[in-house]
Design an enzyme around this catalytic site. Structure first.
Site, mmCIF file in Angstrom:
data_model
loop_
_atom_site.group_PDB
_atom_site.id
_atom_site.type_symbol
_atom_site.label_atom_id
_atom_site.label_comp_id
_atom_site.label_asym_id
_atom_site.label_seq_id
_atom_site.Cartn_x
_atom_site.Cartn_y
_atom_site.Cartn_z
ATOM 1 N N GLN A 4 -4.139 -1.196 9.426
ATOM 2 C CA GLN A 4 -4.271 -2.521 9.000
ATOM 3 C C GLN A 4 -5.002 -3.453 10.154
ATOM 4 O OE1 GLN A 4 -3.831 -3.357 5.938
ATOM 5 N NE2 GLN A 4 -4.194 -5.328 5.907
ATOM 6 N N ASP B 224 -10.786 3.343 4.128
ATOM 7 C CA ASP B 224 -11.227 1.984 4.177
ATOM 8 C C ASP B 224 -12.690 1.969 4.100
ATOM 9 O OD1 ASP B 224 -9.520 -0.330 4.340
ATOM 10 O OD2 ASP B 224 -8.845 0.208 6.210
ATOM 11 N N LYS C 2 0.939 -1.315 0.202
ATOM 12 C CA LYS C 2 -0.216 -0.004 0.007
ATOM 13 C C LYS C 2 0.844 0.994 -0.089
ATOM 14 C CE LYS C 2 -3.751 -2.360 2.161
ATOM 15 N NZ LYS C 2 -4.495 -2.631 3.154
HETATM 16 N N1 GUN Z 1 -7.084 -6.617 6.490
HETATM 17 C C1 GUN Z 1 -7.578 -7.340 5.534
HETATM 18 N N2 GUN Z 1 -8.227 -6.607 4.535
HETATM 19 C C2 GUN Z 1 -8.063 -5.195 5.132
HETATM 20 C C3 GUN Z 1 -8.646 -4.052 4.539
HETATM 21 O O1 GUN Z 1 -9.314 -3.951 3.275
HETATM 22 N N3 GUN Z 1 -8.522 -2.802 5.205
HETATM 23 C C4 GUN Z 1 -7.689 -2.855 6.507
HETATM 24 N N4 GUN Z 1 -7.720 -1.945 7.243
HETATM 25 N N5 GUN Z 1 -7.123 -4.211 7.077
HETATM 26 C C5 GUN Z 1 -7.261 -5.215 6.282
#
Ligand code: GUN
Length: 292
Positions: free
Chosen positions: A98, A121, A54
């Site tokens: 995350q 998100d 990311k």
């Molecule tokens: N962990 C697995 N998928 C995601 C996501 O889309 N966003 C976040 N913040 N954590 C994750």
């Protein structure tokens, strides 16, 4: 029938190229670049890969991407303090914490503290509510990526029967909302659904988001359906070489014989998630810069 393979990798590349153009225009207009701040607490190996990707992807499109790493034994207060600091920083447009978080940190408390306008998100209750009521907010990245893949397949969702298998807050529930907004007739199925194969066989559009390797078999799929596979499951290669391979929630080879179009794993939904995160960050930055 052999299904059309919906190439998420190349669609993601074109989304990233679109975002890059948008970032250049943003810089020209506002004299700064959009900023994405990713928070990783602990050392979960998959989360480390995802968060690094990311950060890298945001820098590649010309944003200012930063990864904040906190130790696995961080207190809830220290994670809240970092989120508060990012909330207050005018150069931060997107905040992503995350998941999963270590057990001493209450996930809900952390997600609720992120200001909704920086919640790239789309997990904050305000953004969840805006999506459910059909108003503009920030929408979770994976579901948005799935919708773009369905558009690529040329699916007419109006009146179509859509079945979403999985009811998570990250994928199942928000994608059901997006399908509903496009006038599909939506069923959310899950582990307690009676006769799941029969429910799936009703679907013109089948979305699998359960996290169980190859659970959806070929004979669960109506002939000519479009299948979106959100699963990313690591399994033994089956070659006795001690290696692993990635598979989705759908048995791809079987499904190809029934579906009209299908997203593969790897190379389907996965690459779209980060591309849509970049898009969300640009959207957040643009709204913040123009709405004050
Ligand atoms: N962990 C697995 N998928 C995601 C996501 O889309 N966003 C976040 N913040 N954590 C994750």
């Amino acid at each position: 029938m052999s299904a059309i393979i919906l190439d998420g990798k190349s669609l993601a590349e074109s989304v990233r190229a679109e975002v890059k153009v948008g970032v250049d225009a943003f810089r020209a207009k506002h004299g700064r670049v959009p900023g994405l701040d990713v928070v990783l607490v602990g050392e979960d190996p998959a989360s480390q890969v995802y968060t690094r990707n990311k950060e890298k992807a945001s820098n590649e499109v010309g944003m200012r991407g930063r990864l904040h790493r906190l130790p696995a034994d961080s207190s809830e207060a220290s994670v809240l303090a970092l989120v508060a600091q990012l909330n207050a920083d005018p150069l931060v447009d997107g905040i992503l914490v995350q998941l999963p978080l270590p057990k001493q940190v209450n996930e809900q408390k952390i997600l609720d503290l992120i200001v909704p306008e920086k919640d790239v998100d789309g997990f904050h209750p305000i953004n969840v509510g805006l999506l459910a009521s059909g108003r503009p907010g920030l929408v979770p990245c994976t579901p948005v990526g799935c919708m773009r893949l369905l558009k690529l397949a040329g699916v007419d969702l109006k009146g179509a029967r859509a079945v979403v298998v999985g009811r998570s807050n990250i994928v199942g529930k928000p994608i059901a909302q997006l399908l509903l907004a496009e006038h599909a007739t939506v069923t959310i199925a899950h582990s307690r659904t009676r006769d799941l194969p029969a429910v799936c066989r009703e679907a013109d559009v089948l979305v699998a988001a359960v996290g169980k390797a190859e659970m959806v078999r070929g004979d669960w799929i109506k002939s000519g359906a479009v299948v979106v596979d959100v699963g990313i499951n690591r399994v033994d290669s089956g070659k006795g070489d001690g290696k692993t391979r990635l598979v989705g929630d759908v048995a791809l080879e079987e499904a190809k014989e029934r579906a009209r179009a299908i997203t593969p794993v790897p190379g389907g939904v996965g690459p779209m998630t980060i591309a849509c995160l970049l898009q969300n960050t640009l959207t957040a930055a643009t709204r913040r810069a123009t709405q004050g």
